[in-house]
Write a protein that holds these residues in place. Structure first.
Motif, mmCIF file in Angstrom:
data_model
loop_
_atom_site.group_PDB
_atom_site.id
_atom_site.type_symbol
_atom_site.label_atom_id
_atom_site.label_comp_id
_atom_site.label_asym_id
_atom_site.label_seq_id
_atom_site.Cartn_x
_atom_site.Cartn_y
_atom_site.Cartn_z
ATOM 1 N N LEU A 229 0.835 -1.206 0.000
ATOM 2 C CA LEU A 229 0.000 0.000 0.000
ATOM 3 C C LEU A 229 0.873 1.260 0.000
ATOM 4 O O LEU A 229 0.597 2.221 -0.736
ATOM 5 C CB LEU A 229 -0.925 -0.002 1.213
ATOM 6 C CG LEU A 229 -1.798 1.252 1.409
ATOM 7 C CD1 LEU A 229 -2.694 1.483 0.190
ATOM 8 C CD2 LEU A 229 -2.648 1.126 2.674
ATOM 9 N N CYS A 233 1.117 4.203 -2.795
ATOM 10 C CA CYS A 233 1.063 5.645 -2.534
ATOM 11 C C CYS A 233 2.098 6.378 -3.379
ATOM 12 O O CYS A 233 1.863 7.509 -3.831
ATOM 13 C CB CYS A 233 1.326 5.934 -1.051
ATOM 14 S SG CYS A 233 0.030 5.379 0.081
ATOM 15 N N VAL A 299 -8.167 -2.421 3.496
ATOM 16 C CA VAL A 299 -9.165 -2.174 2.450
ATOM 17 C C VAL A 299 -9.622 -0.721 2.500
ATOM 18 O O VAL A 299 -9.728 -0.043 1.465
ATOM 19 C CB VAL A 299 -10.368 -3.131 2.615
ATOM 20 C CG1 VAL A 299 -11.473 -2.779 1.616
ATOM 21 C CG2 VAL A 299 -9.925 -4.575 2.431
ATOM 22 N N LEU A 300 -9.897 -0.228 3.705
ATOM 23 C CA LEU A 300 -10.335 1.157 3.876
ATOM 24 C C LEU A 300 -9.251 2.130 3.403
ATOM 25 O O LEU A 300 -9.531 3.121 2.724
ATOM 26 C CB LEU A 300 -10.676 1.404 5.349
ATOM 27 C CG LEU A 300 -11.263 2.772 5.711
ATOM 28 C CD1 LEU A 300 -12.564 3.023 4.960
ATOM 29 C CD2 LEU A 300 -11.497 2.855 7.217
ATOM 30 N N SER A 302 -6.875 1.527 1.207
ATOM 31 C CA SER A 302 -6.739 1.432 -0.251
ATOM 32 C C SER A 302 -7.838 2.232 -0.945
ATOM 33 O O SER A 302 -7.584 2.921 -1.948
ATOM 34 C CB SER A 302 -6.803 -0.037 -0.694
ATOM 35 O OG SER A 302 -5.754 -0.788 -0.102
ATOM 36 N N ALA A 303 -9.062 2.155 -0.409
ATOM 37 C CA ALA A 303 -10.179 2.909 -0.988
ATOM 38 C C ALA A 303 -9.939 4.417 -0.849
ATOM 39 O O ALA A 303 -10.217 5.191 -1.772
ATOM 40 C CB ALA A 303 -11.489 2.514 -0.302
ATOM 41 N N ALA A 304 -9.423 4.821 0.318
ATOM 42 C CA ALA A 304 -9.144 6.240 0.540
ATOM 43 C C ALA A 304 -8.054 6.734 -0.414
ATOM 44 O O ALA A 304 -8.140 7.842 -0.959
ATOM 45 C CB ALA A 304 -8.726 6.474 1.991
ATOM 46 N N TRP A 306 -7.362 5.474 -3.372
ATOM 47 C CA TRP A 306 -7.982 5.513 -4.700
ATOM 48 C C TRP A 306 -8.759 6.817 -4.882
ATOM 49 O O TRP A 306 -8.639 7.482 -5.917
ATOM 50 C CB TRP A 306 -8.919 4.322 -4.871
ATOM 51 C CG TRP A 306 -9.509 4.170 -6.253
ATOM 52 C CD1 TRP A 306 -10.529 4.883 -6.800
ATOM 53 C CD2 TRP A 306 -9.088 3.255 -7.263
ATOM 54 N NE1 TRP A 306 -10.793 4.482 -8.076
ATOM 55 C CE2 TRP A 306 -9.915 3.475 -8.394
ATOM 56 C CE3 TRP A 306 -8.101 2.279 -7.320
ATOM 57 C CZ2 TRP A 306 -9.777 2.747 -9.568
ATOM 58 C CZ3 TRP A 306 -7.962 1.542 -8.500
ATOM 59 C CH2 TRP A 306 -8.800 1.783 -9.606
ATOM 60 N N TRP A 307 -9.540 7.183 -3.856
ATOM 61 C CA TRP A 307 -10.311 8.423 -3.915
ATOM 62 C C TRP A 307 -9.396 9.636 -4.046
ATOM 63 O O TRP A 307 -9.636 10.527 -4.862
ATOM 64 C CB TRP A 307 -11.170 8.553 -2.646
ATOM 65 C CG TRP A 307 -11.774 9.914 -2.493
ATOM 66 C CD1 TRP A 307 -12.879 10.407 -3.122
ATOM 67 C CD2 TRP A 307 -11.274 10.979 -1.670
ATOM 68 N NE1 TRP A 307 -13.108 11.714 -2.744
ATOM 69 C CE2 TRP A 307 -12.137 12.084 -1.861
ATOM 70 C CE3 TRP A 307 -10.193 11.105 -0.799
ATOM 71 C CZ2 TRP A 307 -11.941 13.308 -1.194
ATOM 72 C CZ3 TRP A 307 -9.998 12.311 -0.130
ATOM 73 C CH2 TRP A 307 -10.861 13.399 -0.332
ATOM 74 N N TRP A 308 -8.337 9.666 -3.262
ATOM 75 C CA TRP A 308 -7.449 10.819 -3.263
ATOM 76 C C TRP A 308 -6.734 10.982 -4.609
ATOM 77 O O TRP A 308 -6.663 12.086 -5.151
ATOM 78 C CB TRP A 308 -6.411 10.694 -2.152
ATOM 79 C CG TRP A 308 -5.435 11.841 -2.129
ATOM 80 C CD1 TRP A 308 -4.144 11.828 -2.579
ATOM 81 C CD2 TRP A 308 -5.669 13.181 -1.659
ATOM 82 N NE1 TRP A 308 -3.550 13.057 -2.410
ATOM 83 C CE2 TRP A 308 -4.478 13.909 -1.852
ATOM 84 C CE3 TRP A 308 -6.766 13.811 -1.095
ATOM 85 C CZ2 TRP A 308 -4.357 15.255 -1.490
ATOM 86 C CZ3 TRP A 308 -6.647 15.164 -0.746
ATOM 87 C CH2 TRP A 308 -5.468 15.855 -0.948
ATOM 88 N N SER A 310 -7.691 9.837 -7.524
ATOM 89 C CA SER A 310 -8.700 10.228 -8.524
ATOM 90 C C SER A 310 -8.990 11.723 -8.432
ATOM 91 O O SER A 310 -9.089 12.422 -9.450
ATOM 92 C CB SER A 310 -9.991 9.443 -8.317
ATOM 93 O OG SER A 310 -9.796 8.073 -8.505
ATOM 94 N N VAL A 316 -6.562 7.064 -11.726
ATOM 95 C CA VAL A 316 -5.762 6.164 -10.899
ATOM 96 C C VAL A 316 -4.965 5.260 -11.828
ATOM 97 O O VAL A 316 -5.490 4.294 -12.391
ATOM 98 C CB VAL A 316 -6.652 5.325 -9.959
ATOM 99 C CG1 VAL A 316 -5.798 4.390 -9.102
ATOM 100 C CG2 VAL A 316 -7.503 6.225 -9.082
#
Length: 338
Positions: A229, A233, A299-300, A302-304, A306-308, A310, A316
């Motif tokens: 992860l 980044c 998981v949380l 990784s989702a955060a 991805w959002w950042w 994007s 991404v």
């Protein structure tokens, strides 16, 4: 003539003629030797400085400054040797400290604070954790910050983790990942080489924590995944801002909530907590990095991320430039040489 051809062949094997620098595998070998030797020498010099006796405020402050000094010296030596060998710009190591870099770092700090806090609240809700005090210190201090007050020790921890986590990110992600990705790009292509090396340096990150107290197969697996992860980044932004901020805040927040930091106790906490649930879930004496609770946080996180990415970068996708050197010193094309 035969000898001249042989020398040219060996030279071409060792040196990239278009860039007039060692090829990536040999640069890494030389870097490990020179940087390792330099760190040992400089660390020995800094470590030999006499410190005040005892565990009072002055003694602990000096001891902490010494430890930070060793880390900073190691960082300067490692980056300095690499800078000379690689002929790269600092930005090519993810250290282009522009406005976006700092925005990324702030996001990383928020992420690193938020995930352990989610774990704290989740374990508390499940009845796997109890809060027994505020601003406490402990005699069982494996990070060796003495017996000084909680606020003072938390301040020392902030300084220590800032340097320690940043050093790890610059060396493992900024230097090793970047050079390995470049070295493998010819065989695998830029995209595949970056993916392979991101996973590989994540595995190295897990192995480096294998000797920590109470380490287990699960903790090593979890830290490997978190290493991947942290690599993501970097390779999704081309900057170390998110990785540095995340790593610093993660370690520090674990200490704030009295969770062991990869098996190590900080000896001071904002909240005194006690893990009472099954060690398989909570991580037990290794901390949440050694339990199943780390996986939903992954998981949380990784989702955060991805959002950042994007939001800030528009898409991404892996930054191919991670595997392409941005050289400080340009040379003439081999074809143009007379």
């Amino acid at each position: 003539m035969v000898r001249s051809d042989f020398i040219m062949e060996v030279r071409g094997y060792l040196v990239n003629p278009a860039e007039r620098r060692l090829r990536a595998p040999w640069r890494l070998v030389v870097w490990v030797f020179l940087a390792g030797f330099g760190v040992v020498v400089v660390g020995g010099v800094v470590g030999s400085i006499p410190l005040p006796a005892g565990e009072g405020t002055v003694a602990v402050l000096y001891a902490t400054a010494q430890r930070i000094g060793v880390l900073l010296a190691g960082l300067v030596v490692a980056v300095g040797v690499g800078y000379l060998l690689d002929r790269r710009t600092l930005a090519d190591y993810g250290l282009g400290l522009d406005r976006q870099w700092w925005r990324d770092a702030v996001f990383g700090l928020a992420l690193g604070f938020g995930l352990p806090t989610v774990a704290l609240l989740g374990l508390l809700a499940l009845g796997f954790l109890t809060v027994t005090g505020v601003l406490t210190t402990s005699a069982s201090d494996t990070l060796a910050f003495g017996t000084t007050g909680a606020l003072f020790r938390l301040g020392l921890l902030a300084a220590f983790f800032l340097v320690q986590a940043t050093t790890e990110e610059v060396v493992v992600r900024g230097y090793l990942l970047t050079n390995l990705a470049e070295g493998l790009a010819g065989a695998f292509g830029k995209f595949r080489s970056i993916v392979v090396v991101t996973v590989g340096t994540g595995a190295l990150f897990g192995v480096l924590h294998l000797t920590n107290p109470s380490a287990s197969a699960l903790s090593t697996t979890n830290i490997t995944l978190y290493g991947v992860l942290l690599g993501a980044c970097y390779v999704l932004t081309g900057r170390l801002g998110v990785a540095c901020g995340f790593h610093v805040a993660w370690n520090y927040t674990l200490a704030l909530w009295n969770f062991p930091v990869s098996g190590l106790r900080a000896g001071a906490a904002l909240l005194e907590t006690n893990l009472t649930g099954p060690a398989l879930v909570t991580g037990g004496s290794f901390g949440i990095e050694g339990g199943l609770v780390a996986l939903p946080l992954l998981v949380l996180g990784s989702a955060a991320l991805w959002w950042w990415v994007s939001r800030e970068y528009g898409a991404v996708e892996i930054v191919d430039a991670v595997a392409v050197p941005d050289l400080r010193i340009r040379v003439r094309s081999v074809d143009s040489e007379s």
